[in-house]
Design an enzyme around this catalytic site. Structure first.
Site, short mmCIF file in Angstrom:
data_model
loop_
_atom_site.label_atom_id
_atom_site.label_comp_id
_atom_site.label_asym_id
_atom_site.label_seq_id
_atom_site.Cartn_x
_atom_site.Cartn_y
_atom_site.Cartn_z
N LYS A 53 -3.59 -12.49 -7.82
CA LYS A 53 -2.53 -12.00 -7.56
C LYS A 53 -1.30 -12.09 -8.30
O LYS A 53 -0.39 -11.59 -8.62
CB LYS A 53 -2.32 -12.16 -6.03
N GLN A 97 -2.47 -16.42 1.98
CA GLN A 97 -4.00 -16.06 1.85
C GLN A 97 -5.03 -16.46 2.81
O GLN A 97 -4.79 -17.74 3.40
CB GLN A 97 -4.35 -16.82 0.46
N ASP A 120 1.35 -8.11 2.97
CA ASP A 120 -0.24 -7.75 3.05
C ASP A 120 -0.35 -6.51 4.23
O ASP A 120 -1.53 -6.04 4.45
CB ASP A 120 -0.78 -8.79 3.73
#
Ligand code: NDP
Length: 285
Positions: A53, A97, A120
């Site tokens: 990422k 995460q 997200d």
């Protein structure tokens, strides 16, 4: 023999679009969009995902701030960090995460992220926005990547029977709603589903996200179906999906490989959402 859906090439196209969008954004606002990534603990897969990422941010011109917390970090510490990032005007997106270590309440942590920075797309606000068809919500990255890949096959989703196997909040449920929004007839399956193969065999579009290596076998697939394999399983033979790719590709019409399929799309969609979050913030003053 199926057409192999090339997630790598599609993700590259999307990242190039974001890169060019970032260039325009910088010209207009005189700053780069910025993503904060929080990693708690030492999970080797999570470390790789976070590294990918951050690399994608570099490629797109998005600034990234990385926060690596000890496995033993307390919920209060992480909530404090999230709070600081929520209030930091230089940060457009916050990514926690997953999975987080077991002693932490994932739901509480995600809920603490400002919905406007939830790149997200998995907070209650953004998932609720998806359910109610809201505009300008940040849509969940992996499911959005799946839908994009399905659309690029050129097959019209409308009226198709889509079967989703797995009902996680980050993949299964949102992808099912997205397919419904695209006018598919959707069936959701999970670990208590009776006679799963009988249902998957009816799928024109089959999306699988369960986390079990090669679980979906060729005989569970309708000839010509679009098969989207979200699973990422580490085996001694490398990364494998939830679908028995080698056999399934002889039956399916289109299929995503693992690696090289959905995983790369997730990262590309994260970049897209970060740029969108930055634009929405600056448009709202
Ligand atoms: P979860 O691991 O949270 O849950 C698994 C789901 O699969 C549950 O809904 C479970 O059902 C269902 N399931 C388990 N066993 C069976 C079975 N025998 N038959 C039918 N359904 C079953 O799901 P995630 O979506 O988070 O992750 C699934 C996989 O996708 C993992 O390999 C993960 O690494 C990968 N993944 C990949 C991403 C990417 O970017 N490509 C992003 C996110 C995940 P029940 O609810 O009844 O327990």
């Amino acid at each position: 023999m199926a057409i192999i859906i090339d997630g790598r090439a599609t993700a590259a196209i999307i990242k190039d679009e974001v890169k060019s969008g970032v260039t325009d954004f910088v010209k207009k606002y005189n700053r780069s969009p910025a993503l904060a990534v929080i990693l708690v603990g030492e999970d080797p897969s999570s470390k790789i995902y976070v590294g990918n990422k951050i690399k994608a941010c570099e490629y797109c011109g998005i600034e990234s701030f990385s926060y690596k917390l000890e496995e033993t970090a307390t919920e209060a510490e992480i909530l404090e960090l999230i709070n600081q990032l929520n209030n930091n005007n230089a940060v457009d997106g916050i990514l926690l995460q997953l999975p987080v270590p077991r002693h932490l309440d994932e739901y509480r942590l995600i809920s603490a992220i400002s919905p406007y920075k939830d790149v997200d797309g998995i907070s209650v606000y953004n998932l609720g926005g998806l359910l109610s068809g809201g505009k300008n919500v940040l849509s969940a990255c992996t499911p959005t990547g799946c839908i994009d890949l399905i659309k690029r096959t050129g097959v019209d989703i409308k009226g198709k029977h889509a079967v989703v196997v797995g009902r996680s909040n980050i993949v299964g449920k949102p992808v099912a709603i997205m397919l419904l929004n695209e006018n598919a007839t959707v069936t959701m399956c999970h670990s208590r589903t009776v006679d799963l193969a009988n249902i998957t065999r009816q799928a024109d579009i089959l999306v699988v996200s369960i986390g079990k290596t090669n679980f979906i076998t060729a005989d569970m697939i309708k000839p010509g179906a679009i098969v989207i394999d979200v699973g990422i399983n580490r085996t001694e033979n490398g990364l494998k999906g939830d679908v028995d790719f080698e056999a399934a590709k002889e039956v399916a019409g289109f299929i995503t490989p693992v690696p090289g399929g959905v995983g790369l799309m997730t990262v590309a969609m994260l970049m897209k959402n970060t740029l969108l979050a930055a634009k929405l913030k600056d448009n709202n003053g």
